[in-house]
Design an enzyme around this catalytic site. Structure first.
Site, PDB file in Angstrom:
ATOM      1  N   SER A 194      56.503  37.966  46.307  1.00 23.64           N
ATOM      2  CA  SER A 194      56.447  38.925  45.316  1.00 23.64           C
ATOM      3  C   SER A 194      57.628  39.115  44.510  1.00 23.64           C
ATOM      4  CB  SER A 194      55.949  40.518  45.951  1.00 23.64           C
ATOM      5  OG  SER A 194      55.669  41.489  44.977  1.00 23.64           O
ATOM      6  N   ASP A 240      44.682  38.410  43.999  1.00 23.59           N
ATOM      7  CA  ASP A 240      45.996  39.047  43.981  1.00 23.59           C
ATOM      8  C   ASP A 240      46.225  39.482  42.618  1.00 23.59           C
ATOM      9  OD1 ASP A 240      48.656  39.651  43.951  1.00 23.59           O
ATOM     10  OD2 ASP A 240      49.047  38.342  45.332  1.00 23.59           O
ATOM     11  N   HIS A 283      47.290  40.937  47.709  1.00 25.55           N
ATOM     12  CA  HIS A 283      48.805  40.796  47.700  1.00 25.55           C
ATOM     13  C   HIS A 283      49.657  40.975  49.183  1.00 25.55           C
ATOM     14  CE1 HIS A 283      52.601  40.169  45.535  1.00 25.55           C
ATOM     15  NE2 HIS A 283      53.138  41.116  45.874  1.00 25.55           N
TER      16      HIS A 283
END
Length: 219
Positions: free
Chosen positions: A117, A183, A195
Site C-alpha cells: 500500500s 482492489d 486490499h
C-alpha cells in the site's frame, strides 16, 4: 503525477478498514548486528503499527523458507505510515539510507525490497519513480545490482497505468508488482476488502517469496 481527492479518500478509507481488520500489534523484526547473506527491507501499509506489517512478516518468513542455507534477516522501514498518505517520501529516505549503510558495512549482503500500500509508494520513490505522495531519498544507482528483487503489493502507482516493471528501467526486470482483483488502491476497483487479502489469499506472498528467492539464487 497527482493523486485526485477521490483517490486519496479511497486510500484513507481502506487504511481505516485495514486498521480495524488487523489491529495494531505488529512488531518489527530488527536487522541483526551481524551481516546476513540477504536482507529483506519492507515498508508496511498505512496506519499499521511500526514493524514489517501484515504482509511483510509472512513475506520474510516465506523468503527464509525458500532460501534455506542462507542467512536472511529483515529491516522494517522506519516511517510514519500516516493515514494522510504524506509520509511515503520520508519512508523512501529511510529505506535508501538504510540500504546504503548496510551495503557499506556488509559488502556481501544483497537485498530484497518492497512494501504494501503506502509502503509500495515508499518503494517506488526509493527506486526513483516519481509519485504524487512525496519526494524522498533514492537508492544509489551503483547499489542497484545488490537489490536482487523488488516485491510490492497494492501499489497506488497502478492507478496511473504504470507498474514498477513499466516505470523503471533499472529495476523493472526484477520487480513483482501485485494487485488483487477489485482492489481500489491499485486497480481502481470497488472492493476495499481486496486490499486486505495479500497476506491471506494463499498466493500473493508465496508468489513474491518464490520470485525473490529465484532472483537471489541467480546471483
Amino acid at each position: 503525477m497527482k493523486i485526485s481527492l477521490a483517490v486519496r479518500r479511497i486510500l484513507t478509507a481502506v487504511a481505516v478498514t485495514a486498521t480495524s481488520f488487523t489491529g495494531l500489534a505488529v512488531v518489527a523484526s530488527p536487522a541483526t548486528a551481524a551481516c546476513s547473506d540477504v536482507q529483506v527491507v519492507f515498508a508496511r501499509g498505512s496506519t499499521e503499527a511500526p514493524g514489517l506489517g501484515i504482509v511483510g512478516r509472512p513475506l520474510v518468513s516465506a523468503i527464509q523458507q525458500q532460501l534455506r542455507g542462507l542467512t536472511v534477516d529483515s529491516y522494517a522501514v522506519d516511517y510514519a505510515a500516516d493515514i494522510a498518505q504524506t509520509s511515503a517520501g520520508p519512508g523512501a529516505t529511510d529505506m535508501s539510507n538504510h540500504i546504503e549503510e548496510v551495503a557499506a558495512a556488509c559488502p556481501n549482503t544483497s537485498f530484497v525490497i518492497g512494501g504494501y500500500s503506502q509502503g509500495a509508494s515508499v518503494t517506488d520513490i526509493a527506486i526513483g519513480i516519481p509519485t504524487s505522495l512525496g519526494r524522498g531519498g533514492t537508492i544509489p544507482t551503483n547499489l542497484a545490482p545488490r537489490v536482487k528483487a523488488v516485491t510490492v503489493f497494492g501499489n497506488p502507482l497502478r492507478l496511473f497505468r504504470q507498474t514498477i516493471n513499466s516505470a523503471s528501467q533499472l529495476y523493472g526486470q526484477k520487480a513483482l508488482d501485485q494487485c488483487a482483483t477489485g482492489d481500489p488502491v491499485c486497480g481502481n476497483g470497488s472492493n476495499s476488502f481486496a486490499h486486505l487479502t495479500y497476506a491471506f489469499d494463499g498466493q500473493s506472498v508465496p508468489r513474491a517469496a518464490q520470485f525473490a528467492a529465484n532472483l537471489v539464487k541467480q546471483g
